[in-house]
Write an enzyme that holds these catalytic residues in place. Structure first.
Site, mmCIF file in Angstrom:
data_model
loop_
_atom_site.group_PDB
_atom_site.id
_atom_site.type_symbol
_atom_site.label_atom_id
_atom_site.label_comp_id
_atom_site.label_asym_id
_atom_site.label_seq_id
_atom_site.Cartn_x
_atom_site.Cartn_y
_atom_site.Cartn_z
ATOM 1 N N ASP A 124 -1.252 -6.649 -6.606
ATOM 2 C CA ASP A 124 -2.528 -6.510 -5.729
ATOM 3 C C ASP A 124 -2.376 -7.494 -4.639
ATOM 4 O OD1 ASP A 124 -5.341 -6.959 -4.671
ATOM 5 O OD2 ASP A 124 -6.129 -6.838 -6.536
ATOM 6 N N TYR A 169 -15.062 -3.794 8.700
ATOM 7 C CA TYR A 169 -13.710 -3.067 8.819
ATOM 8 C C TYR A 169 -13.110 -3.458 10.112
ATOM 9 C CZ TYR A 169 -10.121 0.401 8.943
ATOM 10 O OH TYR A 169 -8.944 1.087 9.113
ATOM 11 N N GLY A 181 -0.842 7.661 1.427
ATOM 12 C CA GLY A 181 -1.261 7.497 3.066
ATOM 13 C C GLY A 181 -0.169 6.886 3.830
ATOM 14 N N GLY A 221 0.688 -1.149 0.124
ATOM 15 C CA GLY A 221 0.032 0.055 -0.014
ATOM 16 C C GLY A 221 0.906 1.239 -0.038
#
Ligand code: 8X3
Length: 259
Positions: A62, A155, A19, A15
């Site tokens: 991915d 989540y 962020g 990732g």
């Protein structure tokens, strides 16, 4: 006492295109690490490389694709194949609806990335760390893994997995020098987290942060840097951080309307 300088080596950050992952890539490179920056969006990773230089190796992947993760190590150049630090950062939150209104596809995607993807990447890299007698895995959880709030349903549950998986890895790694940690951030601004969660609903994103001073991605990157900079005999198992303006405040009570 001055902060110890982080030991350096090869890190793989999932990732890494935005962020926490992007902030961490910058921080690690600034501290002498070579970083395999892994994410789906190759263009973002290439931008990072052109900005930060050859210490960044872009790896398009991915993590929810099992075949891609199986082939991960074979795609790395020999000089980067021995990963010393894995930061399992790739994760996604989708939706804030109550469970009874949530979309099945959103739940499936969160489980595929946050749970299955994280476990799978770990499985790909951990045996090498144990074999070489050197390694650290840092998992990015969330305060949502410990505290409940409306709409966090799957989540939060995926992040509870991240916490418990970390603790169970710790148990399995006893007797090896490999360290494992979890970082659990609270509300963070300036990342794509809420834009993704609210699927581009800018008004909901703005309302989430209105009147607050939330964490920044760099706050989380600094926490990870501190963790990995501890002397080799110290395993920081968990850092949880929230902005001052956030607290897990109460158990909710639903009251019947007055007649
Ligand atoms: C996200 C933190 O506070 O939005 O992982 O649930 S919070």
């Amino acid at each position: 006492m001055p902060l110890e300088i982080a030991s350096t080596g090869t890190a793989l950050v999932t990732g890494a295109s935005s962020g926490y992952g992007e902030a961490l890539t910058r921080t690690l490179v600034a501290n002498g690490w070579n970083v395999i920056a892994a994410a789906r969006r190759l263009d973002k990773l290439q931008q990072l490389q052109s900005e930060l230089g050859d210490a960044v190796y872009p790896l398009q992947i991915d993590v929810s694709d099992p075949a891609a993760v199986d082939g991960l190590l074979s795609r790395l150049p020999a000089s980067l194949a021995q990963v010393d630090l894995l930061v399992n950062n790739a994760g996604v939150a989708l939706g804030r609806e109550p469970a009874q209104q949530a979309r099945a596809e959103d739940w499936a995607q969160m489980i595929a990335v946050n749970v299955a993807g994280l476990a799978h990447v770990t499985q790909a890299l951990l045996p090498g760390m144990v074999e070489r007698g050197r390694g650290h895995i840092v998992n990015i959880g969330s305060i949502a893994g410990q505290f409940s709030y409306p709409g966090a349903n799957v989540y939060g549950a995926t992040k509870a997995f991240v916490r418990q998986f970390t603790m169970n890895l710790k148990a399995d790694l006893l007797g090896t020098p490999v360290r494992v940690s979890v970082v659990e951030p609270g509300m963070t601004e300036g990342t794509e987290f809420s834009n993704v969660r609210f699927k581009g609903d800018d008004a909901r994103v703005a309302a989430t942060y209105e009147g607050t001073e939330a964490l920044k991605a760099d706050d989380v990157a600094q926490a990870v840097l501190w963790m990995i900079s501890r002397p080799a005999h110290v395993n920081v198992t968990c850092i949880q951080l929230m902005p001052v303006c956030q607290a897990p405040a109460q158990v909710a009570i639903h009251r019947k309307p007055r007649n």
